[in-house]
Design a protein around this motif. Structure first.
Motif, short mmCIF file in Angstrom:
data_model
loop_
_atom_site.label_atom_id
_atom_site.label_comp_id
_atom_site.label_asym_id
_atom_site.label_seq_id
_atom_site.Cartn_x
_atom_site.Cartn_y
_atom_site.Cartn_z
N ASP A 44 0.83 -1.21 0.00
CA ASP A 44 0.00 0.00 0.00
C ASP A 44 0.87 1.26 0.00
OD1 ASP A 44 -2.35 -1.33 -0.13
OD2 ASP A 44 -2.94 -1.04 1.96
N ALA A 48 1.09 4.21 -2.68
CA ALA A 48 0.92 5.61 -2.30
C ALA A 48 2.03 6.49 -2.88
CB ALA A 48 0.90 5.74 -0.77
N GLU A 116 -6.06 14.26 -1.04
CA GLU A 116 -7.49 13.92 -1.10
C GLU A 116 -7.96 13.82 -2.55
OE1 GLU A 116 -11.21 13.11 0.71
OE2 GLU A 116 -9.29 13.47 1.70
N THR A 119 -6.46 10.55 -4.33
CA THR A 119 -6.89 9.22 -3.87
C THR A 119 -8.39 9.08 -3.73
OG1 THR A 119 -6.71 9.88 -1.54
CG2 THR A 119 -4.74 8.96 -2.58
N ASN A 122 -9.43 7.50 -0.11
CA ASN A 122 -9.35 6.08 0.28
C ASN A 122 -8.21 5.83 1.27
OD1 ASN A 122 -6.97 5.96 -1.18
ND2 ASN A 122 -7.77 4.67 -2.82
N SER A 123 -7.85 4.58 1.48
CA SER A 123 -6.88 4.22 2.51
C SER A 123 -5.46 4.70 2.22
CB SER A 123 -6.87 2.69 2.68
OG SER A 123 -6.53 2.06 1.46
N LEU A 124 -5.19 5.15 1.00
CA LEU A 124 -3.84 5.61 0.65
C LEU A 124 -3.61 7.09 0.97
CD1 LEU A 124 -3.40 3.96 -2.88
CD2 LEU A 124 -2.66 3.06 -0.67
N THR A 125 -4.66 7.81 1.34
CA THR A 125 -4.60 9.28 1.45
C THR A 125 -3.52 9.75 2.43
OG1 THR A 125 -6.96 9.40 0.96
CG2 THR A 125 -5.94 11.36 1.92
N LYS A 126 -3.45 9.15 3.60
CA LYS A 126 -2.49 9.59 4.63
C LYS A 126 -1.05 9.47 4.14
CE LYS A 126 -1.09 8.83 9.43
NZ LYS A 126 -1.33 8.02 10.66
N ASP A 127 -0.72 8.34 3.55
CA ASP A 127 0.65 8.12 3.06
C ASP A 127 0.97 9.05 1.88
OD1 ASP A 127 1.37 6.22 4.91
OD2 ASP A 127 0.76 4.52 3.66
N ASN A 263 -6.48 -1.77 -5.64
CA ASN A 263 -5.14 -1.46 -5.14
C ASN A 263 -4.10 -2.51 -5.55
OD1 ASN A 263 -6.14 0.83 -3.98
ND2 ASN A 263 -6.05 0.10 -1.86
#
Length: 581
Positions: A44, A48, A116, A119, A122-127, A263
């Motif tokens: 993941d 990212a 934001e 992505t 989704n779950s990749l946003t933070k990285d 993903n």
């Protein structure tokens, strides 16, 4: 005494090794960087970083476009012996790139919004946010690095450029391992190690700044700033289109892959793009010599040298690619495992996908070559068409069509995406071939200007006095066929002999081969000497110098209308010009 390829080949191999080392270090850094992220942080995080690279591409546009465009323009200008203009282009592009880098650094506060958008939350946003924030902060350093990488090689210092890139990537990968393994910075650490690598390695550029072979100097902005910028930008149009369309392609493909296929598909796609980097690692350096050498030779109107360069570049590149394709098809599973994909359904999906993808590489290589070649020979429009098609205009519609067709028919959408890359590269080559045949009717794919062989004498001689003594007779005989005034022909023969004798006697051990070219135009006779001896500017020595036979050169100055000198490609280039009558 016919013209041979020895001097060009020698120069090709001199530039080739640093170019290969530089490209290898750059691409290996990218590949190993991805491997480290995949193995230490997971698939993941690797995805990212791939998504965040879209912002990185946008950030690099000013430095990359002005660096490549400016260096090609500078190479052509140095080949034409227009050093003052070359200095202006160098200075303007360096200044503008740095200012753009500062602007991007200030925009780092927008990284949450950018993540934001990229992505969809989704779950990749933070990285992605962490990677983009640090990348933008380091923009000034990256901008300067891109400039130096482009200019140092074309300015007689290819080895310094390769040392800089190698050092920066060694530092990057070392810090990558330490930061990713022993800190919790995650993807931000991957971006930080890249910025620090380029920044700390700039200490190696001191060798370039102190080099006696360096021709480019920084000059303060003047009234010609705008024209210098336009020249660099116009020459860099193919690179600008490449960066713009690369960004659009990444935005389009990343969005489709993440939201339509998933993903896991993004991880497989990342592996495939890194295989392209692997190919670039091995053959990109050879193609890069077209930009470093080709522009200069073209500026000198040495079309024999251009043909020799192209022949050697293509022979080497396709020979290496054939070996690479065999290895990729045999050891596909192990190649995929290098990126942290070593088992399960993801491995089963990755292996056949990569085996499909690699068949686009022969066409990819051809399109890459034509882009670089046409840009280096002032065919920027044609080069722009190639890079636009290859980077986005052909591949993105093909990908959309293939993916949704596979979805509608219940097929494997990832395999369809891989097939789309093959179709995109073939379509690019076909469209460019048809367009070139229509636009440049009757010309070969090199598109070199037609030159009457009868008005040009092109020779190569060994660096011996016996060989040099033959040149005056050749000049007089040739001038007689061109109806050049006999007195002028005799004076030119004297001038040529004086220059050749100086080169042979004082050029050092390297001066073992000399290319001479005599061109007769409607108004003048132009004689060019190119040698690989020690740096020597015959226009810049005092008459009482004890190092060279300056008295003989003073005679040359007095009997000719113009004498010019330029050290380009680490070769002495001296041009003598006389009125025809």
């Amino acid at each position: 005494m016919e013209r041979n390829e020895k001097l060009i080949k020698t120069k090709l191999w001199q530039y080739l090794l640093p170019s290969i080392m530089m490209t290898a270090a750059l691409q290996m850094g990218n590949i190993v960087d991805t491997m480290l992220v995949g193995n230490l942080l997971g698939a993941d995080a690797m995805s990212a970083v791939k998504v965040g690279m879209t912002v990185d591409h946008i950030m690099e546009i000013p430095g990359y476009v002005l660096g490549v465009g400016g260096s090609v323009a500078v190479g052509i200008l140095l080949g034409k012996r227009e050093r003052e203009k070359a200095n202006k282009v160098f200075s303007v592009t360096m200044t503008i790139s740095l200012l753009c880098g500062i602007v991007f650094a200030l925009l780092s506060v927008t990284s949450p919004l950018l993540a934001e958008l990229l992505t969809g939350g989704n779950s990749l946003t933070k990285d992605v946010n962490a990677f983009v924030f640090v990348t933008l902060l380091g923009a000034p350093v990256i901008s300067l690095a891109l400039q130096f990488i482009s200019y140092v090689a074309v300015d007689n210092n290819p080895s310094v450029a390769s040392v800089y890139v190698i050092a920066s990537n060694v530092i990057n990968l070392t810090l990558d391992f330490i930061i990713l393994k022993y800190t919790k910075l995650g993807t931000a650490g991957a971006a930080l190690s890249t910025v620090l690598g380029y920044g700390l390695a700039m200490l190696f550029l001191i060798a370039y700044l102190k080099s006696p072979k360096r021709m480019l100097k920084f000059v303060f902005p003047s009234r010609d700033t705008k024209s210098a910028f336009i020249l660099a930008l116009s020459t860099g149009i193919p690179t600008l289109l490449y960066m713009i369309f690369l960004t659009l392609k990444d935005l389009g493909l990343n969005t489709i892959i993440v939201r339509v296929i998933g993903n896991d598909a993004m991880a497989v796609y990342t592996v495939c793009t890194n295989v392209v980097l692997l190919v670039e690692l091995l053959i990109g350096g050879m193609i890069g010599t077209i930009a470093s050498i080709g522009g200069v030779i073209y500026g000198e109107k040495d079309y024999f040298g251009i043909k020799s360069l192209v022949k050697n570049v293509l022979s080497y590149s396709y020979g290496v690619l054939a070996v690479v394709l065999v290895l990729l098809l045999i050891f596909t599973k192990y190649v995929v495992a290098l990126f942290g994909i070593s088992g399960g359904e993801l491995l089963e999906l990755s292996v056949p996908s990569l085996r499909i993808f690699v068949f686009c590489l022969p066409f990819y290589l051809w399109n890459k070559f034509t882009t670089t070649y046409y840009q280096s020979t002032e065919k920027t429009g044609l080069s722009g068409i190639v890079t636009s098609l290859q980077t986005c205009v052909a591949i993105l519609p093909a990908a959309v069509l293939f993916i949704f067709a596979a979805k509608a028919m219940g097929g494997n959408m990832l395999y369809a995406l891989m097939a789309a890359f093959i179709a995109g590269e073939i379509l690019t080559a076909g469209i460019v071939f048809a367009y070139r045949r229509w636009k440049y009717k009757g010309q070969s794919f090199l598109l070199l200007p037609e030159r009457e062989d009868e008005s040009t004498l092109d020779l190569s001689i060994q660096g011996t006095l016996e060989e040099a003594e033959k040149i005056p007779r050749e000049i007089i005989a040739f001038c007689r066929t061109q109806e050049v005034d006999a007195g002028k022909a005799n004076l030119l023969a004297v001038a040529a002999e004086e220059m050749l004798v100086n080169i042979i006697r004082y050029g050092g051990k390297k001066a073992d081969m000399i290319d001479v070219n005599l061109c007769v135009t409607e108004a003048s006779v132009i004689f060019r000497i190119r040698d690989n001896g020690i740096p020597f500017d015959p226009t810049d020595y005092p008459v009482d110098s004890g190092e060279f036979d300056i008295h003989g050169i003073e005679v040359v100055k007095n009997i000719t209308d113009k004498i010019q000198y330029m050290r380009v490609l680490d070769l002495n280039n001296t041009v003598i010009e006389m009125n025809k009558r």
